[in-house]
Design a protein around this motif. Structure first.
Motif, PDB file in Angstrom:
ATOM      1  N   ILE A 126     -10.800  20.835  10.711  1.00 59.15           N
ATOM      2  CA  ILE A 126      -9.758  20.666   9.687  1.00 59.15           C
ATOM      3  C   ILE A 126      -8.816  21.860   9.687  1.00 59.15           C
ATOM      4  O   ILE A 126      -7.591  21.713   9.618  1.00 59.15           O
ATOM      5  N   GLN A 127      -9.373  23.055   9.792  1.00 63.33           N
ATOM      6  CA  GLN A 127      -8.540  24.254   9.825  1.00 63.33           C
ATOM      7  C   GLN A 127      -7.610  24.262  11.040  1.00 63.33           C
ATOM      8  O   GLN A 127      -6.441  24.652  10.940  1.00 63.33           O
ATOM      9  N   LEU A 128      -8.110  23.826  12.169  1.00 65.53           N
ATOM     10  CA  LEU A 128      -7.277  23.764  13.374  1.00 65.53           C
ATOM     11  C   LEU A 128      -6.129  22.770  13.214  1.00 65.53           C
ATOM     12  O   LEU A 128      -5.001  23.031  13.650  1.00 65.53           O
ATOM     13  N   MET A 129      -6.404  21.636  12.598  1.00 60.40           N
ATOM     14  CA  MET A 129      -5.337  20.653  12.377  1.00 60.40           C
ATOM     15  C   MET A 129      -4.277  21.199  11.433  1.00 60.40           C
ATOM     16  O   MET A 129      -3.074  20.972  11.642  1.00 60.40           O
ATOM     17  N   VAL A 130      -4.705  21.939  10.407  1.00 64.04           N
ATOM     18  CA  VAL A 130      -3.735  22.556   9.503  1.00 64.04           C
ATOM     19  C   VAL A 130      -2.902  23.592  10.253  1.00 64.04           C
ATOM     20  O   VAL A 130      -1.670  23.665  10.084  1.00 64.04           O
ATOM     21  N   MET A 131      -3.550  24.384  11.079  1.00 64.61           N
ATOM     22  CA  MET A 131      -2.819  25.395  11.854  1.00 64.61           C
ATOM     23  C   MET A 131      -1.779  24.753  12.762  1.00 64.61           C
ATOM     24  O   MET A 131      -0.648  25.232  12.867  1.00 64.61           O
ATOM     25  N   LYS A 132      -2.156  23.658  13.400  1.00 71.66           N
ATOM     26  CA  LYS A 132      -1.260  23.024  14.364  1.00 71.66           C
ATOM     27  C   LYS A 132      -0.129  22.248  13.700  1.00 71.66           C
ATOM     28  O   LYS A 132       1.053  22.407  14.058  1.00 71.66           O
ATOM     29  N   TYR A 133      -0.467  21.418  12.719  1.00 76.79           N
ATOM     30  CA  TYR A 133       0.518  20.481  12.171  1.00 76.79           C
ATOM     31  C   TYR A 133       1.236  20.998  10.921  1.00 76.79           C
ATOM     32  O   TYR A 133       2.309  20.489  10.588  1.00 76.79           O
ATOM     33  N   VAL A 134       0.669  21.978  10.246  1.00 74.51           N
ATOM     34  CA  VAL A 134       1.321  22.529   9.054  1.00 74.51           C
ATOM     35  C   VAL A 134       1.995  23.855   9.367  1.00 74.51           C
ATOM     36  O   VAL A 134       3.172  24.059   9.041  1.00 74.51           O
ATOM     37  N   PHE A 135       1.270  24.757  10.047  1.00 80.56           N
ATOM     38  CA  PHE A 135       1.816  26.077  10.330  1.00 80.56           C
ATOM     39  C   PHE A 135       2.484  26.174  11.698  1.00 80.56           C
ATOM     40  O   PHE A 135       3.125  27.169  12.010  1.00 80.56           O
ATOM     41  N   GLY A 136       2.321  25.131  12.523  1.00 80.71           N
ATOM     42  CA  GLY A 136       2.984  25.111  13.822  1.00 80.71           C
ATOM     43  C   GLY A 136       2.436  26.101  14.824  1.00 80.71           C
ATOM     44  O   GLY A 136       3.165  26.575  15.703  1.00 80.71           O
ATOM     45  N   ILE A 137       1.147  26.430  14.742  1.00 82.26           N
ATOM     46  CA  ILE A 137       0.526  27.368  15.681  1.00 82.26           C
ATOM     47  C   ILE A 137       0.140  26.625  16.956  1.00 82.26           C
ATOM     48  O   ILE A 137      -0.538  25.602  16.911  1.00 82.26           O
ATOM     49  N   TYR A 138       0.587  27.144  18.087  1.00 80.99           N
ATOM     50  CA  TYR A 138       0.274  26.510  19.369  1.00 80.99           C
ATOM     51  C   TYR A 138      -1.197  26.742  19.713  1.00 80.99           C
ATOM     52  O   TYR A 138      -1.679  27.875  19.738  1.00 80.99           O
ATOM     53  N   LEU A 139      -1.926  25.673  19.974  1.00 80.31           N
ATOM     54  CA  LEU A 139      -3.354  25.748  20.252  1.00 80.31           C
ATOM     55  C   LEU A 139      -3.705  25.275  21.655  1.00 80.31           C
ATOM     56  O   LEU A 139      -4.870  25.020  21.959  1.00 80.31           O
ATOM     57  N   GLY A 140      -2.709  25.177  22.513  1.00 77.00           N
ATOM     58  CA  GLY A 140      -2.961  24.743  23.879  1.00 77.00           C
ATOM     59  C   GLY A 140      -3.067  23.232  23.984  1.00 77.00           C
ATOM     60  O   GLY A 140      -3.003  22.506  22.984  1.00 77.00           O
ATOM     61  N   ASN A 141      -3.258  22.773  25.203  1.00 77.58           N
ATOM     62  CA  ASN A 141      -3.350  21.335  25.465  1.00 77.58           C
ATOM     63  C   ASN A 141      -4.721  20.903  25.973  1.00 77.58           C
ATOM     64  O   ASN A 141      -4.938  19.718  26.209  1.00 77.58           O
ATOM     65  N   ASP A 142      -5.602  21.865  26.164  1.00 75.70           N
ATOM     66  CA  ASP A 142      -6.931  21.537  26.684  1.00 75.70           C
ATOM     67  C   ASP A 142      -7.898  21.428  25.508  1.00 75.70           C
ATOM     68  O   ASP A 142      -8.561  22.391  25.113  1.00 75.70           O
ATOM     69  N   TYR A 143      -7.987  20.222  24.943  1.00 77.93           N
ATOM     70  CA  TYR A 143      -8.796  20.028  23.747  1.00 77.93           C
ATOM     71  C   TYR A 143     -10.292  20.038  24.040  1.00 77.93           C
ATOM     72  O   TYR A 143     -11.094  20.306  23.138  1.00 77.93           O
ATOM     73  N   PHE A 203     -13.963  28.071   4.284  1.00 76.60           N
ATOM     74  CA  PHE A 203     -12.956  27.030   4.415  1.00 76.60           C
ATOM     75  C   PHE A 203     -11.652  27.358   3.679  1.00 76.60           C
ATOM     76  O   PHE A 203     -10.579  27.420   4.280  1.00 76.60           O
ATOM     77  N   ILE A 204     -11.747  27.619   2.375  1.00 77.81           N
ATOM     78  CA  ILE A 204     -10.548  27.799   1.556  1.00 77.81           C
ATOM     79  C   ILE A 204      -9.869  29.137   1.822  1.00 77.81           C
ATOM     80  O   ILE A 204      -8.644  29.195   2.030  1.00 77.81           O
ATOM     81  N   PHE A 205     -10.647  30.228   1.831  1.00 77.85           N
ATOM     82  CA  PHE A 205     -10.051  31.557   1.981  1.00 77.85           C
ATOM     83  C   PHE A 205      -9.242  31.709   3.264  1.00 77.85           C
ATOM     84  O   PHE A 205      -8.109  32.229   3.220  1.00 77.85           O
ATOM     85  N   PRO A 206      -9.745  31.291   4.445  1.00 77.44           N
ATOM     86  CA  PRO A 206      -8.917  31.407   5.645  1.00 77.44           C
ATOM     87  C   PRO A 206      -7.603  30.640   5.544  1.00 77.44           C
ATOM     88  O   PRO A 206      -6.554  31.117   6.009  1.00 77.44           O
ATOM     89  N   LEU A 207      -7.623  29.438   4.936  1.00 78.38           N
ATOM     90  CA  LEU A 207      -6.396  28.658   4.808  1.00 78.38           C
ATOM     91  C   LEU A 207      -5.421  29.324   3.836  1.00 78.38           C
ATOM     92  O   LEU A 207      -4.199  29.308   4.072  1.00 78.38           O
ATOM     93  N   VAL A 208      -5.945  29.897   2.753  1.00 77.96           N
ATOM     94  CA  VAL A 208      -5.079  30.613   1.814  1.00 77.96           C
ATOM     95  C   VAL A 208      -4.428  31.807   2.501  1.00 77.96           C
ATOM     96  O   VAL A 208      -3.220  32.058   2.344  1.00 77.96           O
TER      97      VAL A 208
END
Length: 383
Positions: free
Chosen positions: A246-263, A20-25
């Motif tokens: 949680i990691q996906l939400m951080v990627m999308k809303y904090v780092f601005g990584i596009y994750l597509g629209n098909d949830y 959890f922590i290491f990938p986000l760091v």
């Protein structure tokens, strides 16, 4: 056992760090390192351009309108700083004096391009693309007009809507701007998911008395061994899904990584990837020797090799393997997961995505079946 497994995982600080922590760091470090690099590398400063119109006609007017639309000051699509000239000699003098970078000479049925001697690759590519595209579309519309004027007008309207020459069309080959640096974020997420194999190894430690003393209590339990394996597996899948969400939400809303629209497909990927990683950990726990920590260290080494060869450090590696040793990309777990996520978020390849997901689910079923078959038959004479 379900509740115990969840509590034990939450209390495992080391496991939570790597999963959890290491990938986000690592993503945070990449965000600061790669911030605006892609935009900077692909940005185009408006180029000083001279337009010369020879004669009058629909062909000349159409090209002049196009160049003027791409020269609107302050526009996001501005490519040129435009000025007009009456003679080619005058324009060439400015080109030689580096007062301009491009000359367009439009006449009846033709567009000629002149470039500064020390022109950049970008100016050559943009100018050539615009001239060639205009000539092709004009000829196409002219031919269509002779056959069907209504269809020709549709082509005219379509041409007016597509005047961007340097931005990918999101509805075609890519689902988003093909930012190559996004690969590293996606690969880091996959690395964190693969570290969940440690939960599978710990699960083996909980169920085999020759690995840890904890398994002694389960060995004397009246519950069926197969049911215990499935319960322990499910107790690890659910927290794993929460962590990835949680990691996906951080990627999308904090780092601005596009994750597509098909949830729904993204959810399918998360569930499949987490289940695969834990089942892979079960196989590692059964095959490797030593206590839980020793088996975990061996699995970590294997995972890091897999992640490295999937392009975590060098994004070109999967392409090299695809060219010279394509079978490796199909058997390397990290590559399969990376490509499934990449096809889902960047490429519009549903078929390719489902192919990768089918591989992941198939391996998960095989690994889990082996794990259940082995663990449910464990017998200990000392118990």
């Amino acid at each position: 056992m379900f509740k115990y497994s969840i509590i034990k995982m939450i209390r495992s600080i080391g496991g939570l760090f790597w999963m959890f922590i290491f990938p986000l760091v690592l993503m945070t470090a990449m965000h600061f390192a790669f911030d605006s690099i892609y935009s900077y590398q692909n940005s185009i400063d408006p180029m000083r351009t001279i337009l010369i119109t020879e004669g009058q006609g629909v062909y000349q007017e159409g090209f002049e309108d196009l160049i003027e639309s791409l020269s609107e000051e302050g526009s996001e699509d501005q490519l040129f700083i435009l000025e007009k000239a009456d003679s080619l000699e005058e324009a060439k003098a400015k080109l030689a004096g580096e007062e301009a970078e491009i000359i367009f000479v439009v006449s009846d049925g033709d567009v000629e391009v002149y470039l500064q001697e020390n022109h950049s690759i970008t100016s050559a590519a943009v100018a050539g693309s615009i001239a060639d595209t205009y000539k092709q579309r004009y000829q196409l519309i002219a031919d269509a007009w002779e056959q069907d004027p209504a269809f020709a007008m549709e082509l005219v309207n379509d041409a007016r809507e597509n005047v961007t020459y340097t931005v990918s069309q999101k509805e075609k080959a890519f689902g988003a701007e093909p930012n190559p640096y996004n690969w590293y974020f996606l690969s880091t997420l996959v690395m964190g998911i693969l570290f969940m194999a440690m939960m599978g190894i710990n699960m083996v430690g909980d169920l085999r008395a020759d690995v840890s003393a904890v398994a002694m209590r389960y060995s004397v339990s009246p519950a069926r061994k197969g049911q215990m394996v499935v319960t322990a597996f499910a107790a690890r899948v659910i927290p794993g899904i929460v962590i990835v969400a949680i990691q996906l939400m951080v990627m999308k809303y904090v780092f601005g990584i596009y994750l597509g629209n098909d949830y729904l497909k993204l959810a399918l990927f998360v569930v499949s990837a987490v289940m695969f990683s834990i089942s892979f950990g079960i196989i590692c726990g059964l095959c490797f020797k030593g206590d839980v920590h020793q088996r975990g260290n061996k699995a970590t080494s294997l995972i890091m090799i897999s992640v490295f060869l999937s392009g975590e450090m060098i994004s070109q590696l999967p392409g090299l393997f695809e060219r010279y040793f394509p079978i490796f990309n199909k058997i390397n777990p990290a590559t399969v997961l990376n490509m499934a996520l990449f096809k889902l978020t960047i490429g519009n390849s549903a078929e390719g995505f489902f192919t990768n997901i089918a591989e992941i689910i198939g391996l998960t079923v095989v690994f889990l079946a082996i794990g259940i078959a082995v663990l449910r038959r464990e017998k200990y004479g000392s118990v």
